[in-house]
Design a protein around this motif. Sequence first.
Motif, PDB file in Angstrom:
ATOM      1  N   THR A 207       0.830  -1.204   0.000  1.00 32.88           N
ATOM      2  CA  THR A 207       0.000   0.000   0.000  1.00 32.88           C
ATOM      3  C   THR A 207       0.866   1.256   0.000  1.00 32.88           C
ATOM      4  N   THR A 208       1.933   1.248   0.779  1.00 25.95           N
ATOM      5  CA  THR A 208       2.851   2.384   0.822  1.00 25.95           C
ATOM      6  C   THR A 208       3.527   2.591  -0.530  1.00 25.95           C
ATOM      7  N   ALA A 209       3.882   1.475  -1.188  1.00 30.37           N
ATOM      8  CA  ALA A 209       4.509   1.582  -2.508  1.00 30.37           C
ATOM      9  C   ALA A 209       3.543   2.204  -3.516  1.00 30.37           C
ATOM     10  N   VAL A 210       2.286   1.840  -3.447  1.00 37.91           N
ATOM     11  CA  VAL A 210       1.296   2.429  -4.357  1.00 37.91           C
ATOM     12  C   VAL A 210       1.094   3.907  -4.027  1.00 37.91           C
ATOM     13  N   ASP A 211       1.008   4.228  -2.737  1.00 34.10           N
ATOM     14  CA  ASP A 211       0.805   5.622  -2.327  1.00 34.10           C
ATOM     15  C   ASP A 211       1.963   6.524  -2.736  1.00 34.10           C
ATOM     16  N   SER A 212       3.182   5.988  -2.677  1.00 36.27           N
ATOM     17  CA  SER A 212       4.348   6.811  -2.997  1.00 36.27           C
ATOM     18  C   SER A 212       4.656   6.832  -4.494  1.00 36.27           C
ATOM     19  N   GLY A 213       3.932   6.056  -5.281  1.00 32.64           N
ATOM     20  CA  GLY A 213       4.157   6.050  -6.718  1.00 32.64           C
ATOM     21  C   GLY A 213       5.219   5.074  -7.170  1.00 32.64           C
ATOM     22  N   GLN A 214       5.749   4.268  -6.274  1.00 33.16           N
ATOM     23  CA  GLN A 214       6.772   3.291  -6.644  1.00 33.16           C
ATOM     24  C   GLN A 214       6.175   2.088  -7.369  1.00 33.16           C
ATOM     25  N   SER A 215       4.877   1.882  -7.200  1.00 32.13           N
ATOM     26  CA  SER A 215       4.205   0.752  -7.825  1.00 32.13           C
ATOM     27  C   SER A 215       2.851   1.226  -8.354  1.00 32.13           C
ATOM     28  N   ASP A 216       2.398   0.561  -9.410  1.00 29.98           N
ATOM     29  CA  ASP A 216       1.076   0.886  -9.925  1.00 29.98           C
ATOM     30  C   ASP A 216       0.120  -0.296  -9.774  1.00 29.98           C
ATOM     31  N   ASP A 217       0.468  -1.246  -8.918  1.00 23.16           N
ATOM     32  CA  ASP A 217      -0.338  -2.440  -8.688  1.00 23.16           C
ATOM     33  C   ASP A 217      -1.352  -2.194  -7.568  1.00 23.16           C
ATOM     34  N   LEU A 218      -2.318  -1.344  -7.861  1.00 26.70           N
ATOM     35  CA  LEU A 218      -3.345  -1.014  -6.863  1.00 26.70           C
ATOM     36  C   LEU A 218      -4.191  -2.239  -6.520  1.00 26.70           C
ATOM     37  N   LEU A 219      -4.532  -3.025  -7.524  1.00 28.27           N
ATOM     38  CA  LEU A 219      -5.347  -4.220  -7.302  1.00 28.27           C
ATOM     39  C   LEU A 219      -4.629  -5.207  -6.375  1.00 28.27           C
TER      40      LEU A 219
END
Length: 107
Positions: free
Chosen positions: A60-72
Motif C-alpha cells: 500500500t505504501t509503494a502504491v501511495d508513494s508512486g513506486q508501484s502501480d499495482d493497486l489491485l
Amino acid sequence: MTPIDQVRQDLLARMAQFQQMASQPVSPAQGTAPAGGFVAVLQQAVRAVDRQQHHATRLTTAVDSGQSDDLLGAMLESQKASIQFSALLQVRNKLTGAFDEVMKTPL
C-alpha cells in the motif's frame, strides 16, 4: 482457485490444526503442553498474520508513494490481511470464552 478461496482454505486448514492440537490431552505428569504444541501453533498463526499485515502495508505504501502501480494487488493483500486478522480475533474470542467457562467450573 481465486485468491479469496485460497485464503478461505488456508484459514480452514489452520482452524483444523487448532482443533487437532486442542484435542490432544496434556499429561498431568508433564504439567505443560508438549514441545511444538498448541502454544507453538498459536504463535505461528500470530506471526503469519503479522507478516501478512506488514506485507500489505508495504504494498500500500509503494502504491501511495508512486513506486508501484499495482493497486489491485495492494488492495487484495490488504483484504487478505484483514480476513486473517478477523479470523485470529475469532480464535482469541473462542479461547477466552473457553477459559472463562473453565474458570467458572466448580471444584
